[in-house]
Structure formats: C-alpha cells, structure tokens
Design a protein around this motif. Structure first.
Motif, PDB file in Angstrom:
ATOM      1  N   ALA A 116    -112.724   1.674  50.031  1.00 17.97           N
ATOM      2  CA  ALA A 116    -111.624   2.653  50.030  1.00 17.97           C
ATOM      3  C   ALA A 116    -111.291   3.089  48.604  1.00 17.97           C
ATOM      4  O   ALA A 116    -111.034   4.274  48.338  1.00 17.97           O
ATOM      5  CB  ALA A 116    -110.397   2.067  50.726  1.00 17.97           C
ATOM      6  N   ALA A 117    -111.305   2.137  47.661  1.00 18.86           N
ATOM      7  CA  ALA A 117    -111.031   2.463  46.259  1.00 18.86           C
ATOM      8  C   ALA A 117    -112.116   3.379  45.700  1.00 18.86           C
ATOM      9  O   ALA A 117    -111.821   4.299  44.923  1.00 18.86           O
ATOM     10  CB  ALA A 117    -110.925   1.185  45.436  1.00 18.86           C
ATOM     11  N   ALA A 118    -113.367   3.149  46.101  1.00 17.74           N
ATOM     12  CA  ALA A 118    -114.465   4.010  45.641  1.00 17.74           C
ATOM     13  C   ALA A 118    -114.286   5.431  46.158  1.00 17.74           C
ATOM     14  O   ALA A 118    -114.519   6.403  45.429  1.00 17.74           O
ATOM     15  CB  ALA A 118    -115.808   3.439  46.101  1.00 17.74           C
ATOM     16  N   VAL A 119    -113.847   5.566  47.411  1.00 16.71           N
ATOM     17  CA  VAL A 119    -113.592   6.889  47.982  1.00 16.71           C
ATOM     18  C   VAL A 119    -112.490   7.589  47.191  1.00 16.71           C
ATOM     19  O   VAL A 119    -112.614   8.760  46.815  1.00 16.71           O
ATOM     20  CB  VAL A 119    -113.215   6.789  49.480  1.00 16.71           C
ATOM     21  CG1 VAL A 119    -112.687   8.116  50.002  1.00 16.71           C
ATOM     22  CG2 VAL A 119    -114.405   6.314  50.296  1.00 16.71           C
ATOM     23  N   ALA A 172    -102.180   2.129  49.619  1.00 14.70           N
ATOM     24  CA  ALA A 172    -102.057   3.578  49.416  1.00 14.70           C
ATOM     25  C   ALA A 172    -103.426   4.262  49.480  1.00 14.70           C
ATOM     26  O   ALA A 172    -103.553   5.336  50.090  1.00 14.70           O
ATOM     27  CB  ALA A 172    -101.381   3.868  48.080  1.00 14.70           C
ATOM     28  N   CYS A 173    -104.440   3.674  48.876  1.00 12.76           N
ATOM     29  CA  CYS A 173    -105.761   4.319  48.923  1.00 12.76           C
ATOM     30  C   CYS A 173    -106.327   4.242  50.334  1.00 12.76           C
ATOM     31  O   CYS A 173    -107.030   5.163  50.761  1.00 12.76           O
ATOM     32  CB  CYS A 173    -106.718   3.748  47.879  1.00 12.76           C
ATOM     33  SG  CYS A 173    -107.554   2.234  48.305  1.00 12.76           S
ATOM     34  N   LEU A 201    -107.683   7.538  53.658  1.00 11.27           N
ATOM     35  CA  LEU A 201    -108.857   7.650  54.531  1.00 11.27           C
ATOM     36  C   LEU A 201    -108.487   8.359  55.825  1.00 11.27           C
ATOM     37  O   LEU A 201    -107.325   8.324  56.250  1.00 11.27           O
ATOM     38  CB  LEU A 201    -109.419   6.262  54.861  1.00 11.27           C
ATOM     39  CG  LEU A 201    -109.907   5.397  53.701  1.00 11.27           C
ATOM     40  CD1 LEU A 201    -110.319   4.011  54.218  1.00 11.27           C
ATOM     41  CD2 LEU A 201    -111.063   6.057  52.975  1.00 11.27           C
ATOM     42  N   ASN A 202    -109.463   8.973  56.471  1.00  9.66           N
ATOM     43  CA  ASN A 202    -109.173   9.595  57.766  1.00  9.66           C
ATOM     44  C   ASN A 202    -108.894   8.473  58.792  1.00  9.66           C
ATOM     45  O   ASN A 202    -109.295   7.326  58.586  1.00  9.66           O
ATOM     46  CB  ASN A 202    -110.304  10.530  58.208  1.00  9.66           C
ATOM     47  CG  ASN A 202    -111.589   9.793  58.512  1.00  9.66           C
ATOM     48  OD1 ASN A 202    -111.617   8.856  59.303  1.00  9.66           O
ATOM     49  ND2 ASN A 202    -112.684  10.239  57.890  1.00  9.66           N
ATOM     50  N   PRO A 203    -108.184   8.787  59.865  1.00  7.75           N
ATOM     51  CA  PRO A 203    -107.778   7.756  60.833  1.00  7.75           C
ATOM     52  C   PRO A 203    -108.940   6.915  61.379  1.00  7.75           C
ATOM     53  O   PRO A 203    -108.788   5.709  61.584  1.00  7.75           O
ATOM     54  CB  PRO A 203    -107.103   8.547  61.947  1.00  7.75           C
ATOM     55  CG  PRO A 203    -106.600   9.780  61.265  1.00  7.75           C
ATOM     56  CD  PRO A 203    -107.619  10.094  60.212  1.00  7.75           C
TER      57      PRO A 203
END
Length: 181
Positions: A17-20, A144-145, A149-151
């Motif tokens: 998620a952090a990379a995204v 928060a990150c 992301l999308n659901p």
C-alpha cells in the motif's frame, strides 16, 4: 507489558500500500509507515506466553522431553534463580547420571536436553529487551495510505490489525513453528 506484534501478512500489505501511495505521489515523496498493533489492537507479552504455552501443552512435539511451562518473570535476579533451579541444575544432574549409568539412551537424552536448553536460553536472551519494555507506534500513516486503495484492494490487502484475535493467531503461529521449523 504490551508487545508490538504484527502478523507478517499485514506488514507485507502495508509495504504494498505504501508503494502504491509513493508511486502515485511522485518523486521526492517520503513518509514513514508503522505496521503495528500497539495502538490499534495491543497484545501483552503475557497473553502471547499463555497462548503459546497452552498450544505446546496440548500438542507436544514428538521429540518433547518435558511439558511446556510458562512464567513471566521481570526481575532478573528471580529469573536467574528460577533458571538455575528449574533448568540448569536438573540438566547437570541428568548429565552426571548419564555418565555414571553409561546408558546410551540416557546419554542421548542428556545431550538433547542440553541442546534444547541452549536454544531456549538463546531465545530468552534474544527477546529479553523486548519483553521487558514496551513501545507504542502510531500507525495512522499506514491506515491512511490503505484508505487510498480502491475498495477491492482494501479487502485483498488489509493492514489494520484491529480484527486479529490474538489467541487464535498465536495458535496458528505455534502450529507453523511445529509443522515447518
């Protein structure tokens, strides 16, 4: 004392998620993410110890020589005394007995027991600092990150340990140790 323990799959999901987030924000973006449980679903070391020792008492290893016992001792002097009287002296007695008896099976048990004691001692020394201190990490950046992301990806890659049921988690963890290590 609270131990900031976190399932590795949640850590990996947080990294993804952090990379995204970092790739979407562009070059020069920097943020620290804590994948942690201490502020969202804290677990005490004593809970961990009780769950793990319960697992091993109920499902002992085929190579087990003793039943699993657990006592959380914070005082170093008391710990050393208990270790001496409950572990070191019995191991020494078994070693002497194995020498005197000249029994191959008793000698083998004595050597295996000494090996287990060395491993347990190393484990205790490795974790001493962590189980006798506690830290609390702010996981708001990770949460928060994840919210960005999308659901569908949020469901596939959870990062929040709020729903971890620790007793069950430690049972699964212990099973993994028993089965694969």
């Amino acid at each position: 004392l609270v131990g900031d323990q976190i399932p590795v799959d949640l850590v990996v999901n947080c990294i993804l998620a952090a990379a995204v987030e970092a790739s979407s924000r562009g070059q020069g973006f920097f943020r620290i993410y804590h994948s942690s449980s201490s502020t969202t679903n804290p677990v005490k070391w004593s809970q961990c110890g009780h769950a793990v020792s319960h697992y091993w008492r109920e499902r002992p290893s085929a190579k087990s020589q003793l039943s699993c016992q657990y006592t959380m001792v914070h005082n170093p002097i008391v710990y050393q005394w208990q270790y001496l009287t409950k572990v070191t002296l019995p191991a020494m007695a078994l070693s002497v007995y194995s020498t005197v008896s000249r029994s191959k099976s008793i000698k083998e048990k004595s050597l295996n027991f000494a090996k287990v004691i060395r491993r347990c001692r190393l484990l205790a020394l490795t974790f001493w600092h962590f189980v006798n201190n506690e830290w609390f990490y702010d996981s708001s950046n990770a949460l928060a990150c994840h919210a960005l992301l999308n659901p569908e990806d949020q469901k596939l890659f959870p990062v929040d340990p709020k729903d971890v049921m620790w007793f069950e988690y430690f049972n699964d963890f212990s099973y993994g140790l028993q089965r694969f290590v």
